[in-house]
Design a protein around this motif. Sequence first.
Motif, PDB file in Angstrom:
ATOM      1  N   GLY A  20       0.649  -1.248  -0.006  1.00 12.52           N
ATOM      2  CA  GLY A  20       0.014   0.204   0.000  1.00 12.52           C
ATOM      3  C   GLY A  20       0.965   1.355  -0.061  1.00 12.52           C
ATOM      4  N   GLY A  21       2.086   1.292  -0.585  1.00 12.53           N
ATOM      5  CA  GLY A  21       2.699   2.364  -0.576  1.00 12.53           C
ATOM      6  C   GLY A  21       3.686   2.368   0.478  1.00 12.53           C
ATOM      7  N   GLN A  22       3.490   1.605   1.422  1.00 19.08           N
ATOM      8  CA  GLN A  22       4.396   2.005   2.651  1.00 19.08           C
ATOM      9  C   GLN A  22       5.197   0.733   2.800  1.00 19.08           C
ATOM     10  N   LEU A  23       6.541   0.665   3.364  1.00 20.14           N
ATOM     11  CA  LEU A  23       7.466  -0.265   3.786  1.00 20.14           C
ATOM     12  C   LEU A  23       6.808  -0.870   5.131  1.00 20.14           C
ATOM     13  N   VAL A  24       6.230  -2.103   5.342  1.00 21.90           N
ATOM     14  CA  VAL A  24       5.579  -2.518   6.485  1.00 21.90           C
ATOM     15  C   VAL A  24       6.616  -3.535   7.083  1.00 21.90           C
ATOM     16  N   PRO A  25       6.294  -4.196   8.199  1.00 20.15           N
ATOM     17  CA  PRO A  25       6.985  -5.573   8.352  1.00 20.15           C
ATOM     18  C   PRO A  25       6.389  -6.639   7.698  1.00 20.15           C
ATOM     19  N   PRO A  26       7.213  -7.574   7.141  1.00 19.22           N
ATOM     20  CA  PRO A  26       6.698  -8.643   6.215  1.00 19.22           C
ATOM     21  C   PRO A  26       5.567  -9.633   6.736  1.00 19.22           C
ATOM     22  N   PHE A  27       4.494  -9.824   5.953  1.00 22.62           N
ATOM     23  CA  PHE A  27       3.508 -10.778   6.491  1.00 22.62           C
ATOM     24  C   PHE A  27       4.333 -12.036   6.623  1.00 22.62           C
ATOM     25  N   GLU A  28       5.123 -12.208   5.769  1.00 25.14           N
ATOM     26  CA  GLU A  28       5.969 -13.691   5.652  1.00 25.14           C
ATOM     27  C   GLU A  28       7.210 -13.493   6.611  1.00 25.14           C
ATOM     28  N   CYS A  29       6.908 -13.966   7.854  1.00 22.01           N
ATOM     29  CA  CYS A  29       8.031 -13.527   8.973  1.00 22.01           C
ATOM     30  C   CYS A  29       8.124 -15.123   9.747  1.00 22.01           C
ATOM     31  N   PRO A  30       9.360 -14.860  10.648  1.00 24.79           N
ATOM     32  CA  PRO A  30       9.762 -16.345  11.386  1.00 24.79           C
ATOM     33  C   PRO A  30       8.715 -16.619  12.325  1.00 24.79           C
ATOM     34  N   GLU A  31       7.815 -15.892  12.693  1.00 24.70           N
ATOM     35  CA  GLU A  31       6.905 -16.195  13.771  1.00 24.70           C
ATOM     36  C   GLU A  31       5.897 -17.155  13.161  1.00 24.70           C
TER      37      GLU A  31
END
Length: 342
Positions: A20-31
């Motif tokens: 959405g035009g922002q750099l966000v923490p990835p959905f695809e994460c180690p958690e």
Amino acid sequence: MKTVHTEKHRLRASKTELNGGQLVPPFECPERVEHILAELAARRHGEIVAPDAFGLAPVRRIHDGAYLDFLSTCWEEWQAAGYAGEAIATTWPSRRMPLSRPPREIDGRIGYYCLAAETSISGGTWEAAQAAADVALTGQALVAGGARAAFALCRPPGHHAAQDMFGGYCFLNNAAIAAQAFRDQGAARVAVLDVDFHHGNGTQAIFYDRPDVLFLSLHGDPDEAFPYFLGAADETGTGAGEGFNVNYPLAPGTAYPAWAEALENALARIRAYGAEAVVVSLGLDTFKEDPISFFKLESADFTDYGRRIARLGLPTLFVLEGGYAVAEVGINTVNVLTGFEE
Ligand code: SP5
Ligand code: ZN
């Protein structure tokens, strides 16, 4: 069934996803993996085994050498260029640019090999992707060695990665690498059943002209959902592969009855094909609360479809793909595996 897992997945821990035009923490994460491991432990599900190291030979059966060279050097080249952020593509060989060859400079080269700019390349990405391929190949070896099934807890995922393309959080196509290993070890026909919410464009591209690997995918209609530019019902294969690619694009809001009907159609196709082994690209992003998807499956539905896949009676390798409603990913994954084992 056994689960194959290594801590090396943690090496894939990018800080940024373009959303959405922002750099966000990835959905695809180690958690994601931590939640699956916790649920496997809580429900005392099978043994967890470490992967063996297979090297790049089975990976090269699927991916181009120049692409692997790019993946293995991208982060160093990006840093050498002096950039402060993670490696993100901004320029692609799009329409009306037929001179399609990998440029030397890293901004051009990353665009040449990239499907989608949401996926940043960061330090450790290549090592984690190799480890995920080893996880898939170890699961494949368990099944080829006589196990009824195995679960490859792969991360990063793979099904958007083609011969020479990364993106959609994927770098090496773990499921395709495993399917090819079944073929190379003597299975005449292998089916790849992709139940991730997103179309498995990479797997489709890899096997599109081949009759020896049947690819079937249930996914959000590409008119409405990533990856947008592949996954229509009229993509049925080409040349010798004609008739061996089957897409089930499904509408926003699709709930389990319609999804299960498509699954039963796919399972009938696998039976008629005479597959000797099945690789399931197991994405859990069909869940009703997934943050980036639009199907409406409930947790109990995952158990039910695990049962249905088991009725094929075929040696089965489950390979983790997507699924981002982080806490429930564990529950829904283990539901599929326990439904299969009932
Ligand atoms: C392996 C896998 O599941 N990869 C998925 C990659 C999806 N990347 C694009 C995500 C775009 C999210 N847009 C959400 C729109 C919601 N309205
Ligand atoms: Zn997905």
